[in-house]
Design an enzyme around this catalytic site. Sequence first.
Site, PDB file in Angstrom:
ATOM      1  N   HIS A 455       0.832  -1.210   0.000  1.00 49.58           N
ATOM      2  CA  HIS A 455       0.000   0.000   0.000  1.00 49.58           C
ATOM      3  C   HIS A 455       0.854   1.241   0.000  1.00 49.58           C
ATOM      4  O   HIS A 455       0.469   2.287  -0.485  1.00 49.58           O
ATOM      5  CB  HIS A 455      -0.967  -0.042   1.178  1.00 49.58           C
ATOM      6  CG  HIS A 455      -1.936  -1.159   1.016  1.00 49.58           C
ATOM      7  ND1 HIS A 455      -1.804  -2.338   1.675  1.00 49.58           N
ATOM      8  CD2 HIS A 455      -2.986  -1.290   0.185  1.00 49.58           C
ATOM      9  CE1 HIS A 455      -2.754  -3.159   1.279  1.00 49.58           C
ATOM     10  NE2 HIS A 455      -3.480  -2.543   0.379  1.00 49.58           N
ATOM     11  N   GLU A 691     -32.062  11.649 -13.218  1.00 50.74           N
ATOM     12  CA  GLU A 691     -31.289  10.628 -12.500  1.00 50.74           C
ATOM     13  C   GLU A 691     -32.165   9.462 -12.045  1.00 50.74           C
ATOM     14  O   GLU A 691     -31.694   8.544 -11.396  1.00 50.74           O
ATOM     15  CB  GLU A 691     -30.544  11.251 -11.308  1.00 50.74           C
ATOM     16  CG  GLU A 691     -31.399  12.068 -10.375  1.00 50.74           C
ATOM     17  CD  GLU A 691     -30.600  12.775  -9.274  1.00 50.74           C
ATOM     18  OE1 GLU A 691     -29.441  12.425  -9.042  1.00 50.74           O
ATOM     19  OE2 GLU A 691     -31.166  13.684  -8.640  1.00 50.74           O
ATOM     20  N   ASP A 715     -26.673   8.499  -9.803  1.00 50.72           N
ATOM     21  CA  ASP A 715     -27.943   7.917  -9.382  1.00 50.72           C
ATOM     22  C   ASP A 715     -28.622   7.169 -10.516  1.00 50.72           C
ATOM     23  O   ASP A 715     -29.220   6.116 -10.300  1.00 50.72           O
ATOM     24  CB  ASP A 715     -28.873   9.005  -8.835  1.00 50.72           C
ATOM     25  CG  ASP A 715     -28.539   9.310  -7.384  1.00 50.72           C
ATOM     26  OD1 ASP A 715     -28.403   8.357  -6.606  1.00 50.72           O
ATOM     27  OD2 ASP A 715     -28.375  10.496  -7.041  1.00 50.72           O
ATOM     28  N   CYS A 762     -23.674  15.806 -15.093  1.00 48.85           N
ATOM     29  CA  CYS A 762     -22.901  16.201 -13.920  1.00 48.85           C
ATOM     30  C   CYS A 762     -22.526  15.003 -13.062  1.00 48.85           C
ATOM     31  O   CYS A 762     -21.909  15.137 -12.019  1.00 48.85           O
ATOM     32  CB  CYS A 762     -23.669  17.230 -13.090  1.00 48.85           C
ATOM     33  SG  CYS A 762     -25.242  16.615 -12.496  1.00 48.85           S
TER      34      CYS A 762
HETATM   35  C1  PEP Z   1     -25.672  12.105  -9.690  1.00 48.96           C
HETATM   36  O1  PEP Z   1     -26.532  11.444  -9.121  1.00 48.96           O
HETATM   37  O2  PEP Z   1     -25.065  11.719 -10.704  1.00 48.96           O
HETATM   38  C2  PEP Z   1     -25.293  13.432  -9.167  1.00 48.96           C
HETATM   39  C3  PEP Z   1     -24.480  14.210  -9.840  1.00 48.96           C
HETATM   40  O3  PEP Z   1     -25.764  13.785  -7.957  1.00 48.96           O
HETATM   41  P1  PEP Z   1     -25.225  13.233  -6.565  1.00 48.96           P
HETATM   42  O4  PEP Z   1     -23.952  12.465  -6.860  1.00 48.96           O
HETATM   43  O5  PEP Z   1     -25.004  14.411  -5.710  1.00 48.96           O
HETATM   44  O6  PEP Z   1     -26.337  12.355  -6.104  1.00 48.96           O
HETATM   45 MG    MG Z   2     -27.833  12.323  -7.650  1.00 45.91          MG
END
Ligand code: PEP
Ligand code: MG
Length: 824
Positions: A455, A691, A715, A762
């Site tokens: 590690h 999502e 998500d 995102c």
């Molecule tokens: C996602 O779900 O991809 C996201 C950007 O939101 P979070 O990771 O904050 O749930």
């Molecule tokens: Mg999310």
Amino acid sequence: MIEINEQQIRLQTDPATKQAAIELVGNLLVTSGNITTQYVTSMQQREEVANTFLGNGIAIPHGLNENRDQIARTGIAVLQVPAGVEWNPGETARLIVGIAAKSDEHIEVLRRLTRVLGDEQQVTLLSNTTNPHDIIEALTGERPAETPLLQTSSDYEQFFDAVIQNKTGLHARPAAMFVNIAKRYKADIQIRNGQRMGNGKRLLSLLQLGIEHGTRVRVSAQGVDATDALKALQEAIKQGLGDEEEPARPTSIQKNTAPIWTPQTVEQTISGVAAAPGIAIGPIQHYKRQTIHVADQTGDPIAEGEQFQSALDASQHDLHELHKNVGARSGAGQAAIFEAHGEFLNDAGLIQDTIALIYEGHSAAWSWQSAIEERVDQLKQLKDPVLAGRAADLNDVGQRVLQHLTGKHPTITPANNTDTPAILIADDLAPSDTALLDPRNVLGFCTAGGGPTSHTAIIARSLGIPAIVGAGQEILSISQGQSSILDGSTGKLYLQPGAADIQQARILQEQALQQQEIERKLRFAPATTTDQQRIEVVANIGNVADAQKAAEAGAEGVGLLRTEFLFLGRDSAPDEDEQFEVYRDIIQAMQQQPIIIRTLDIGGDKEVAYLNLPKEANPFLGIRGVRLCFEHPELFIPQLRAIYRAAAYGPVSIMFPMIATLEDWEKASVIAEQVRQELDAPVVPMGIMVEVPSAVMLAEHLAKQVAFFSIGTNDLTQYTLAMDRGHPQLARQADSVHPAVLAMIARTVEAANKEGKWVGVCGGLASDTLGASILAGMGVKELSVSIPSVATIKAHIRASSLTDMQEIARKALQCRNAAEVRAL
Ligand code: PEP
Ligand code: MG
């Protein structure tokens, strides 16, 4: 007849090169006492003068005739490489039969091999079998009795056999995962390697079995839920027990790799094992950690027992913190070792032995020290260097507890790593020492012990510190302050190099830095593809400090402000004014670049203690995100008010998380509009996170009403594949490039395009270079990525053409699984 036994066969290996394969197969012959290590070198040399590829995936490396004196006994060893290794251009070997023949006793084996050679089906079977007996039978004509893993009286009645596929065997992390799963069941669980039996619920017991890569083990269980336990363990072994491939090294480190280079005038060259690439030039500085060692003392068992318990608790707390800090700094993979360290502290055998000694009247510190030392010695004796290396981890944990028991802190020289930049020399570095090294002052390090998979080495790579391990005890006598060059790519440490060599090393270092610099310098340039398509690269942030870092990293805006982070780690919710100030400061830090503020996304794995929300059986499917805001207007309304007030300072958009239905969107947008009117604030674009799979299926309707979509692939992946994003066993399979997820994204983009709305992404997929290509190829216009990925993703887009990315996206959508997509 030539003899071959299971120990001379290594299954499921994956050497990167032909040379590595020869080394491995040669070492099997060394271990079995057939040859000396010089003969392995001779095997490598033969490849330069002769071709040992027989055909149909079989190669037969052997040494030069003049080195036959290095053969003690005729023998063969076999390496199975299911994925194949390139032997010569266009020739891939899958079965590598290393031969050491004193005269011509091996001819029989060769004859058999020639027969196998013509039978493609048999070659395929032998290249993939998990039973070494298949190979022995093919080579010798005789099938050994299946004795070693036949049920013995000590196995429980229910069992399964499995081959351990983990590259470095059942080392600490996968073993800890095995134990964690085993502990969820009431059944007693055993795991057997040959004649050695271990308790499946005790980490140390498992490690002491010395289970290497390719070992066949038997897992047996007894008790009410034995069947379920075995099923779960079998699946977990199949999935690799949470062992991730070490992530691709960050581009910056890869680029740091120097070409093979040899200096001309040095006083001494020390060879070790290359552990982390890059060149370091500087003076030698010895790094010493004075270990704590206690003498035996008598003690009152009750008081000592209590002390012991508090020391264990305090150590668990340390490890938890370390796990969190290293995770934030270097990623979950690097931090996982500290979880395994925590598991050592739960080892029933270790605790029992310590308590037994305490009750014999010894002090807690001495008792713990004895119990640890005994186990460290056992681990050190294991044949497999990776597993033997876990002794360092156990020692590390042992010292941590001793610190709490004695109140002493080990003296570390130099304190605080080193005051002047230097190359550190150490006997060995504990993973927790390495994690705390300051890369600004530690130019590189070289250790006497350790291995490339320790590690310590993994952490060095993640910190970008060039490193060599396993260089031998002689390094400990190098004089302090000597000038040196460390080449972490070749594993060489050069002492007292000449001025010309230092200059040459600096040039190489400079070239590597320049490459990194090019990426960094161009971080503010737009990400325009080679065929002139612009993709916006923005950042995901959580607070004002992030906004400053994002702007400095070249982000063209914020694609996701996770506002819930303002609510975490405190005792009460921030009020409207406090939120307004934060949003305003973020807008100002981003200097008029567009910012998407996502309303509160609490719930799921983001818990806020002071809200006293009721516990839910399935929090990811419960009152989460916008649903929670509907239930708690006292949180939602002040947040919307703060956002609208801040909107006067710059270009802001509002985004709602966890929208699952049209009604969710309508309700959220109506509430926001009411707030806006009350404040007489300007209209701002309002969009949604896509999502939840239902939002994808409703995308055509939603696209008519919203200003934009931002796809949350984290998500969307967990809900599409029904795999909890934080689940220790499933998280690895929950890969966002899975074609099922990609199909969801494609559908969303199509629906948005039809209505002339833009789509960003995102989720984590946007920060992955392959993911970024697929997304851009599908028509995504904005990639919102983690701050450290901004420059890399921009550079990646600039080096790609939209036409090529469209082709990748098209192919990805036709794949059947994530592995096929990754293979693109
Ligand atoms: C996602 O779900 O991809 C996201 C950007 O939101 P979070 O990771 O904050 O749930
Ligand atoms: Mg999310």
